[in-house]
Design an enzyme around this catalytic site. Structure first.
Site, PDB file in Angstrom:
ATOM      1  N   HIS A  66      10.079 -14.312   1.371  1.00  0.00           N
ATOM      2  CA  HIS A  66      10.570 -13.335   0.214  1.00  0.00           C
ATOM      3  C   HIS A  66      11.560 -14.368  -0.224  1.00  0.00           C
ATOM      4  CE1 HIS A  66      10.949 -10.916  -2.788  1.00  0.00           C
ATOM      5  NE2 HIS A  66      12.477 -11.159  -3.381  1.00  0.00           N
TER       6      HIS A  66
ATOM      7  N   LEU B   4       0.866  -1.238   0.095  1.00  0.00           N
ATOM      8  CA  LEU B   4      -0.028   0.197  -0.037  1.00  0.00           C
ATOM      9  C   LEU B   4       0.922   1.602   0.057  1.00  0.00           C
ATOM     10  CD1 LEU B   4      -2.723  -0.943   2.401  1.00  0.00           C
ATOM     11  CD2 LEU B   4      -3.085  -1.545  -0.324  1.00  0.00           C
TER      12      LEU B   4
ATOM     13  N   ASP C 252       9.413  -8.993   2.763  1.00  0.00           N
ATOM     14  CA  ASP C 252       9.342  -9.711   1.905  1.00  0.00           C
ATOM     15  C   ASP C 252      10.296  -8.090   0.897  1.00  0.00           C
ATOM     16  OD1 ASP C 252       7.211 -10.607  -0.576  1.00  0.00           O
ATOM     17  OD2 ASP C 252       6.727  -8.412  -0.957  1.00  0.00           O
TER      18      ASP C 252
ATOM     19  N   HIS D  32       4.005   1.184  -8.352  1.00  0.00           N
ATOM     20  CA  HIS D  32       5.279   2.446  -8.770  1.00  0.00           C
ATOM     21  C   HIS D  32       4.705   3.493  -9.387  1.00  0.00           C
ATOM     22  CE1 HIS D  32       8.204  -0.255  -6.980  1.00  0.00           C
ATOM     23  NE2 HIS D  32       7.811  -1.241  -7.734  1.00  0.00           N
TER      24      HIS D  32
ATOM     25  N   ASN E  47       7.292  -2.888   3.555  1.00  0.00           N
ATOM     26  CA  ASN E  47       8.560  -2.488   3.091  1.00  0.00           C
ATOM     27  C   ASN E  47       8.066  -1.147   2.950  1.00  0.00           C
ATOM     28  OD1 ASN E  47       7.125  -2.754   1.345  1.00  0.00           O
ATOM     29  ND2 ASN E  47       8.719  -3.680  -0.527  1.00  0.00           N
TER      30      ASN E  47
ATOM     31  N   ASP F 109       0.636  -9.678  -4.124  1.00  0.00           N
ATOM     32  CA  ASP F 109       1.742  -8.649  -4.174  1.00  0.00           C
ATOM     33  C   ASP F 109       1.516  -7.399  -5.226  1.00  0.00           C
ATOM     34  OD1 ASP F 109       4.441  -7.615  -4.142  1.00  0.00           O
ATOM     35  OD2 ASP F 109       5.153  -9.870  -5.635  1.00  0.00           O
TER      36      ASP F 109
END
Lengths: 314, 440, 196
Positions: B182, B64, B155, B312, B95, B308
């Protein structure tokens, strides 16, 4: 010919032979008092170099100028990889300048492909070396050099000739483009190197591979030595430079096993004493200096064939 | 309909898990009644002819981006996309910037999800401080926080140190947690750009060997068995990984695994375009791997589908391959991809879809109120899906802040018509509705 | 110009003997005009000007007992219609060893038409050197000039219409028959007319 030259695979056999015969005509220009032809008058060629390569840049610059094109050299210091201006913004700038062809050198594999197919520019794109992918004009000048020595200057003259490409194939764009182009021209290619420096899946490239240089040398008509880059020496691909030289370097002893007519090539810049010894590089078999001369003629041929005519044939 | 305030809905002729059409009454946030020929009784009637009722989908793997990269996605925009994809719960990966490695950050994300109201957001906590793989984050504090974190993952990075991985697996046993790994050996993937294959050699893109994933999965399965903990394997992408997980399950080890929609459909051939829209971690693999993943998902070796979803900003994809970011959008297209790859191919029925996109992920994430069968008394978290619809994906229409969908221009089956979160529609007629019942 | 299909062979206006006679006459005219072969250089314009130049040179040397330097001059890159078609294949340029500086260059071509080829040849010559004089010999002058250019030596003046095409066949290049010929062809409507 297609509108762009991104990969040696873009060239059909007819295309490749046309480049060679055209380059043969253009090579004679070097002997004339006025080393200039008007074919690209009014056209703009941009040399877009994201990676330093004075040799290749000068070669393209000379080629474009001898065809009367306007040349703009654009040395993009620091690509987007290092957070400089992005490839896209650079491309848009060039488009605004009205470039007819962009000659691009980039450290990222596929960057020329992106430039040609992302709609950023309308110009022809010529790959002058991208990452560890391809360097098609180098392959063309190598083929041209082979052709002059071994091909009797007949278009199909390289059919059945044998060429060994030796060294760091894994990271070599020169090896990739040559493997593609020389096969297109009917050459039997053997890639030679330590297993760590041959790419995964190389067996499906349609070429022979060997780990044993000594076994290959007596059979070939030409040996093309690849540069071993300094950073590979620390990468664990082989134990020491000394061991590499011993197993895969071309020295006087190995040169003595070549057939009388076999020539020795190197795309430069050479690491003397690593992949090739000085006595080999400076021997009569070496055509390394001639490769440089031929580079200008071949690049003239490419630029002429891409830009010399109309984009939209009647 | 521009606003809905009704406390009750009657879904007419909805096919629960693709079964016989029936009526479903939703009232006071729960499923109140199921049966043919129910009368409205003041409820707002929703004609659901031809629609399949599914339990609200649960995503175990969503990025998110908030806090830190609000230019790519926010909790609000990401959960809007989730609702439009039929999700009622998503697990937000750690992350972010700052990394979700403290109770404070996970509570912030959890609260942002509640405020947005489109979808329940369950934060995933980082395994190690700053995702650096050096020392454990305060896993217990995150577990005890308001966010009640049960899944921990670095991850984007692999917990590659075997001792640290062992300690993490052991430590989370105290609060029934699970480590979502991961699986990517960092040394074997230095500079890696795409699946290692004949194609990567030709394209001059550094290869990402299957063994880099499989070696970590094998090691982690062994560690999990050894310490008697729970392992979840993120985004399984290779045939070899499927085989390793299958073997671990056969031995009775407590291992679960997920596959991503893109790995069920797309192959590494797409890298030949050098278009980084297809650049993802783990990379797109071969057609044989896709087949193995589908088979593994069908036979239950792979427990769940997780998106997943990795937004971006445009500039991180509109560049050369090596410079581009890894990841692709997934929330709004996941169910359509699963229908296309698994249902339309006969590998999975809708019951199986519910298991893999709702029940199982909720079980793994220890989420009580999601992933429950559509039964009277269950929280009304469900989705109405039209499997007969087709749509051409337009990146510009995404509810996500980002546009990096690899499916743009593709025609995909199915469309979410409605999503209910605790009895309140977040999507009706394919349109988003906000907490106040207005078209968002 | 590729070999025309036999169905379009058209009307033959010069046969092999006519061509031989015309070349002999041109050779003598060149010698007379230049008072001998001393400074001559013959440059054929590819493709068919090149064998014609060699034939003229042979005739001159049989008369003068002196080998006239012969070469070829490709004009492709100097064409004014270069941009109107895809890039054309280059033809061979070969300048005789002593060059052309101070020489009398006789350009040789098969058909003189618009004059644009000769204009391009003059430009090309300019980049090769500085001849004392440039002259032009053609086998056929078919008229319809678009530039102020005329031939010094003409094998035959051939009145044509623009729609017609002049087809020159020479045994050195056209291997489907061994006879030389010049014929006039009226092409099918989709064919576009005119060589040179």
């Amino acid at each position: 010919m297609k509108r762009h030259l991104l990969s040696a695979a873009d060239l059909t056999r007819d295309d490749a032979e046309l480049v060679l015969t055209t380059a043969a005509e253009l090579r004679s220009l070097a002997d004339r008092p006025i080393k200039k032809l008007p074919a690209l008058r009014g056209r703009t060629v941009v040399n877009l170099f994201f990676e330093d390569s004075t040799r290749t840049r000068i070669s393209f610059e000379a080629a474009a100028k001898r065809l009367s094109a306007d040349v703009i050299n654009f040395a993009a210091k620091g690509s987007s990889l290092s957070k400089g201006e992005s490839l896209k913004d650079t491309a848009l700038t060039l488009e605004a300048m009205g470039a007819d062809a962009v000659v691009i050198r980039h450290s990222a594999s596929g960057a020329p492909h992106r430039l040609a197919h992302s709609g950023w520019v309308r110009s022809s794109v010529v790959n002058a070396g991208d990452g560890t992918h391809e360097h098609p004009t180098q392959a063309l000048l190598d083929a041209f050099t082979l052709w002059r020595h071994l091909g009797e200057s007949k278009p199909s003259g390289l059919e059945g000739r044998r060429v060994a490409i030796v060294g760091d194939v894994l990271h070599s764009r020169v090896a990739r483009s040559n493997a593609l182009l020389l096969q297109t021209l009917g050459v039997d290619v053997t890639l030679v190197g330590p297993p760590t420096l041959l790419p995964v899946g190389v067996e499906s490239w349609g070429v022979d591979t060997s780990y044993d240089l000594d076994a290959v040398l007596p059979k070939v008509d030409a040996v093309m030595m690849l540069r071993v880059q300094r950073e590979r020496m620390q990468g664990g691909f082989f134990p020491t430079p000394r061991e590499y030289s011993r197993r895969y370097g071309l020295d006087g002893r190995r040169m003595a096993t070549l057939q009388d007519h076999t020539i020795v090539m190197h795309p430069g810049p050479m690491v003397r004493g690593m992949e090739i010894t000085a006595d080999v590089a400076d021997s009569d078999r070496s055509v390394i200096v001639e490769q440089v001369t031929n580079g200008v003629a071949v690049r003239m041929a490419v630029l002429y064939l891409l830009l010399g005519g109309s984009e939209n044939p009647e | 309909m521009t606003s809905v305030t009704s406390p009750s809905f009657l879904l007419k002729n909805a096919a629960i898990l693709g079964g016989e059409p029936t009526d479903i009454r939703i009232a006071d946030g729960v499923i109140a009644q199921i049966g043919a020929g129910l009368t409205a009784d003041g409820a707002e009637v929703i004609e659901a002819d031809g629609l399949i009722a599914l339990p609200g989908l649960v995503d175990l793997h969503t990025h998110l981006r908030e806090p830190g990269r609000e230019d790519a996605e926010t909790v609000e925009t990401g959960t809007r996309a989730a609702a439009l994809g039929g999700f009622t719960a998503v697990h937000a990966m750690a992350n972010t910037d700052p990394v979700a490695d403290t109770a404070g950050v996970v509570e912030q994300v959890w609260r942002l999800g509640r405020e947005a109201g489109y979808c329940d957001v369950f934060p995933i906590g980082a395994v190690t401080v700053g995702l650096k793989g050096e020392r454990l984050a305060e896993l217990g504090a995150m577990a005890d926080s308001a966010a009640r974190v049960r899944i921990f993952s670095d991850d984007g990075h692999c917990v590659s140190d075997p001792l640290l991985m062992r300690r993490a697996l052991e430590y989370v046993k105290a609060f029934d947690g699970v480590i979502a790994q991961h699986a990517q050996d960092p040394r074997l993937t230095e500079g890696a750009q795409m699946n290692e294959s004949e194609l990567s050699g030709r394209l001059g893109l550094a290869g990402w060997p299957a063994v880099a994933e499989e070696a970590i999965i094998a090691r982690d399965c062994l560690l999990t068995a050894h310490v008697g903990s729970r392992l979840h394997v993120c985004h399984v992408s290779t045939a070899g990984s499927v085989e390793i997980v299958r073997d671990a399950k056969r031995k009775g080890w407590n291992v679960t695994a997920e596959a991503c929609p893109h790995h069920l459909l797309l192959t590494d051939e797409l890298a030949a375009t050098y278009n980084p829209i297809y650049k993802v971690n783990p990379p797109l693999r071969s057609a044989a791997d896709v087949e193995a993943l589908r088979a593994g998902l069908a036979d239950g070796t792979i427990d769940i589908v997780a998106t997943d979803h990795a937004p971006h900003p445009h500039e991180d994809k509109d560049c050369e391959w090596a410079a581009a970011a890894f990841g692709m959008l997934g929330l709004e297209t996941a169910l359509s991809i699963v229908q296309h790859a698994m249902v339309d191919t006969g590998l999975l029925d809708w019951e199986g879809v519910a298991e893999r996109l709702s029940y199982a992920p909720a079980r793994i994430g220890r989420v009580a109120d999601h992933g429950r069968p559509i039964e009277v008394g269950a929280p009304a978290n469900l989705a109405l899906y039209d499997p007969a619809a087709t749509r051409t994906i337009d990146a510009a229409e995404s509810a996500s802040l980002s546009r990096n969908t690899p499916y743009a221009g593709m025609e995909l089956p199915g469309r979410i018509e409605a999503t209910f979160l605790r009895g309140r529609p977040t999507v009706l007629d394919g349109k988003l509705y906000s907490l106040d019942g207005k078209v968002a | 110009m590729p070999a025309a299909p036999s169905a379009q062979m058209g009307r033959t206006v010069l046969d092999a003997r006519d061509i031989a006679r015309a070349l002999t006459r041109i050779s003598h005219e060149i010698l007379e005009r230049n008072k001998g072969a001393g400074d001559l250089v013959l440059l054929g314009i590819p493709r068919r000007g090149v064998p014609l130049a060699h034939r003229i040179a042979a005739r001159i040397s049989s008369v003068e007992e002196y080998d006239v330097p012969v070469g070829s001059l490709d004009i492709t890159m100097y064409r004014d219609d270069l941009r109107m078609k895809p890039a054309r294949t280059l033809m061979h340029t070969e300048i005789p060893g002593d060059g052309i500086d101070g020489k009398v260059v006789v350009l040789v071509d098969d058909v003189l038409y618009s004059g644009r080829t000769i204009r391009a040849a003059l430009d090309a010559l300019n980049d090769v050197g500085r001849p004392r004089a440039v002259q032009l010999a053609v086998l056929v002058d078919r008229g319809h000039r678009e530039l102020p250019i005329r031939a010094d030596f003409v094998g035959k003046n051939l009145p044509t219409s623009v729609a017609e095409r002049v087809s020159v066949r020479l045994s050195e290049l056209d291997d489907d028959g061994d006879a030389d010929s010049v014929s006039i062809v009226v092409p099918a409507p989709e064919d576009n007319g005119g060589t040179a």
